[in-house]
Design a protein around this motif. Sequence first.
Motif, mmCIF file in Angstrom:
data_model
loop_
_atom_site.group_PDB
_atom_site.id
_atom_site.type_symbol
_atom_site.label_atom_id
_atom_site.label_comp_id
_atom_site.label_asym_id
_atom_site.label_seq_id
_atom_site.Cartn_x
_atom_site.Cartn_y
_atom_site.Cartn_z
ATOM 1 N N LEU A 216 0.754 -1.127 -0.034
ATOM 2 C CA LEU A 216 -0.046 -0.038 0.015
ATOM 3 C C LEU A 216 0.862 1.126 -0.055
ATOM 4 O O LEU A 216 1.709 1.376 0.973
ATOM 5 C CB LEU A 216 -0.782 0.041 1.048
ATOM 6 C CG LEU A 216 -1.901 1.237 1.392
ATOM 7 C CD1 LEU A 216 -2.888 1.202 0.164
ATOM 8 C CD2 LEU A 216 -2.683 1.062 2.633
ATOM 9 N N THR A 217 0.984 1.917 -1.151
ATOM 10 C CA THR A 217 1.805 3.139 -1.197
ATOM 11 C C THR A 217 1.047 4.388 -1.180
ATOM 12 O O THR A 217 -0.359 4.580 -1.438
ATOM 13 C CB THR A 217 2.340 3.020 -2.665
ATOM 14 O OG1 THR A 217 1.718 3.350 -3.607
ATOM 15 C CG2 THR A 217 3.276 1.629 -2.708
ATOM 16 N N LYS A 218 2.023 5.403 -0.652
ATOM 17 C CA LYS A 218 1.202 6.842 -0.716
ATOM 18 C C LYS A 218 0.973 7.560 -2.095
ATOM 19 O O LYS A 218 0.281 8.048 -2.430
ATOM 20 C CB LYS A 218 2.276 7.500 0.086
ATOM 21 C CG LYS A 218 1.839 9.259 0.178
ATOM 22 C CD LYS A 218 2.976 9.860 1.175
ATOM 23 C CE LYS A 218 4.165 9.970 0.618
ATOM 24 N NZ LYS A 218 5.247 10.753 1.267
ATOM 25 N N GLU A 219 2.016 6.998 -2.974
ATOM 26 C CA GLU A 219 1.997 7.725 -4.260
ATOM 27 C C GLU A 219 0.978 6.998 -5.159
ATOM 28 O O GLU A 219 0.479 7.734 -6.164
ATOM 29 C CB GLU A 219 3.244 7.782 -4.825
ATOM 30 C CG GLU A 219 4.258 8.553 -4.033
ATOM 31 C CD GLU A 219 4.962 7.748 -2.905
ATOM 32 O OE1 GLU A 219 5.912 8.329 -2.073
ATOM 33 O OE2 GLU A 219 4.654 6.467 -2.635
ATOM 34 N N GLN A 220 0.950 5.552 -5.203
ATOM 35 C CA GLN A 220 -0.067 5.033 -6.201
ATOM 36 C C GLN A 220 -0.916 3.952 -5.829
ATOM 37 O O GLN A 220 -1.426 3.184 -6.491
ATOM 38 C CB GLN A 220 1.182 4.255 -7.080
ATOM 39 C CG GLN A 220 2.123 5.158 -7.981
ATOM 40 C CD GLN A 220 2.787 4.689 -9.314
ATOM 41 O OE1 GLN A 220 2.406 3.452 -9.698
ATOM 42 N NE2 GLN A 220 3.778 5.159 -9.482
ATOM 43 N N GLY A 221 -1.299 4.276 -4.461
ATOM 44 C CA GLY A 221 -2.263 3.410 -4.078
ATOM 45 C C GLY A 221 -1.846 1.906 -3.999
ATOM 46 O O GLY A 221 -0.643 1.646 -3.495
ATOM 47 N N LYS A 222 -2.467 0.647 -4.197
ATOM 48 C CA LYS A 222 -1.935 -0.340 -3.926
ATOM 49 C C LYS A 222 -1.408 -0.872 -5.078
ATOM 50 O O LYS A 222 -1.978 -0.870 -6.246
ATOM 51 C CB LYS A 222 -3.179 -1.584 -3.572
ATOM 52 C CG LYS A 222 -2.760 -3.003 -3.260
ATOM 53 C CD LYS A 222 -4.207 -3.622 -2.718
ATOM 54 C CE LYS A 222 -5.142 -3.962 -3.888
ATOM 55 N NZ LYS A 222 -6.205 -5.219 -3.491
ATOM 56 N N ILE A 223 -0.341 -1.742 -4.868
ATOM 57 C CA ILE A 223 0.581 -2.062 -6.026
ATOM 58 C C ILE A 223 0.944 -3.512 -5.690
ATOM 59 O O ILE A 223 1.237 -3.950 -4.664
ATOM 60 C CB ILE A 223 1.911 -1.312 -6.374
ATOM 61 C CG1 ILE A 223 2.836 -1.378 -5.352
ATOM 62 C CG2 ILE A 223 1.235 0.181 -6.611
ATOM 63 C CD1 ILE A 223 4.260 -0.755 -5.893
ATOM 64 N N SER A 224 1.430 -4.133 -7.019
ATOM 65 C CA SER A 224 1.845 -5.655 -6.653
ATOM 66 C C SER A 224 3.434 -5.516 -7.242
ATOM 67 O O SER A 224 3.553 -4.778 -8.351
ATOM 68 C CB SER A 224 1.066 -6.727 -7.492
ATOM 69 O OG SER A 224 -0.006 -6.786 -6.785
ATOM 70 N N ALA A 225 4.285 -6.022 -6.592
ATOM 71 C CA ALA A 225 5.574 -5.943 -7.161
ATOM 72 C C ALA A 225 6.615 -7.370 -7.069
ATOM 73 O O ALA A 225 6.153 -7.942 -5.976
ATOM 74 C CB ALA A 225 6.407 -4.910 -6.394
#
Length: 246
Positions: free
Chosen positions: A26-35
């Motif tokens: 869960l990121t501040k800049e791009q919401g939820k991401i998968s990496a």
Amino acid sequence: MNQIVLTGMVLSVAPVGEYDRRVVILTKEQGKISAFAKGSRRPNSPLVGAVNPFTFGEFTMYEGRSSYTIQSVNISNYFSELRADVVGAYYGFYFLEVANYYARERNDERELLKLLYQTMRALTNPHLPNQLIRYIFELKVLTINGQGPQVFQCVQCGDRTRPAVFSAAKGGLVCNECDGEVRDGMFLDGSTLYTMQYIESSTIEKLYTFNVKPEVLEKLGRVMGRLMKLYVDKEFKSLEILQTLL
């Protein structure tokens, strides 16, 4: 590929192949991401301890056409205290699961991330009951996502003075002149109602600054049980495990 730096918290981790992991953040800049954290299951990998649930920090990664690849992590907080507290850890896992349920990709999730971080900090506070932290978190999550109940006035007529009952199905307080069709009405004492009003209207930074009496905690739990059942159509594994521990 573009190199970017995202600030966030790891929500979940799953093995991929023999040595890799798929990480949801869960990121501040791009919401939820998968990496992908390539090689992070190797004992000598610099990412081996950096891509675990609860990890909060800055994630440097490459952004490909369809996925991200983590290069390095500058960790601000591991919340390592939870590793020594099984019950606290499963409360934490539950909060991560709820955040994962609500968060969306490419969405502004700064409030949710801030709530998650402050909630994990609260879990490490021995003076706050875990149950209270749970109910505060649940109500604030619903509020952030536009599902918070109306606890300041009647949902039907807007009256603020007449006696009222709380109805999860109706979306909040229903006064005694509008409650003819209410089937799940629950009377809330002044302390419980004030607690809900404070949680919904308070800034996240001031959420975990109070305690309540056992009877208020019990009533708050009943209210949140109804609300979460109404709005969340998912069974959380961590909550099932937690209930076996309590």
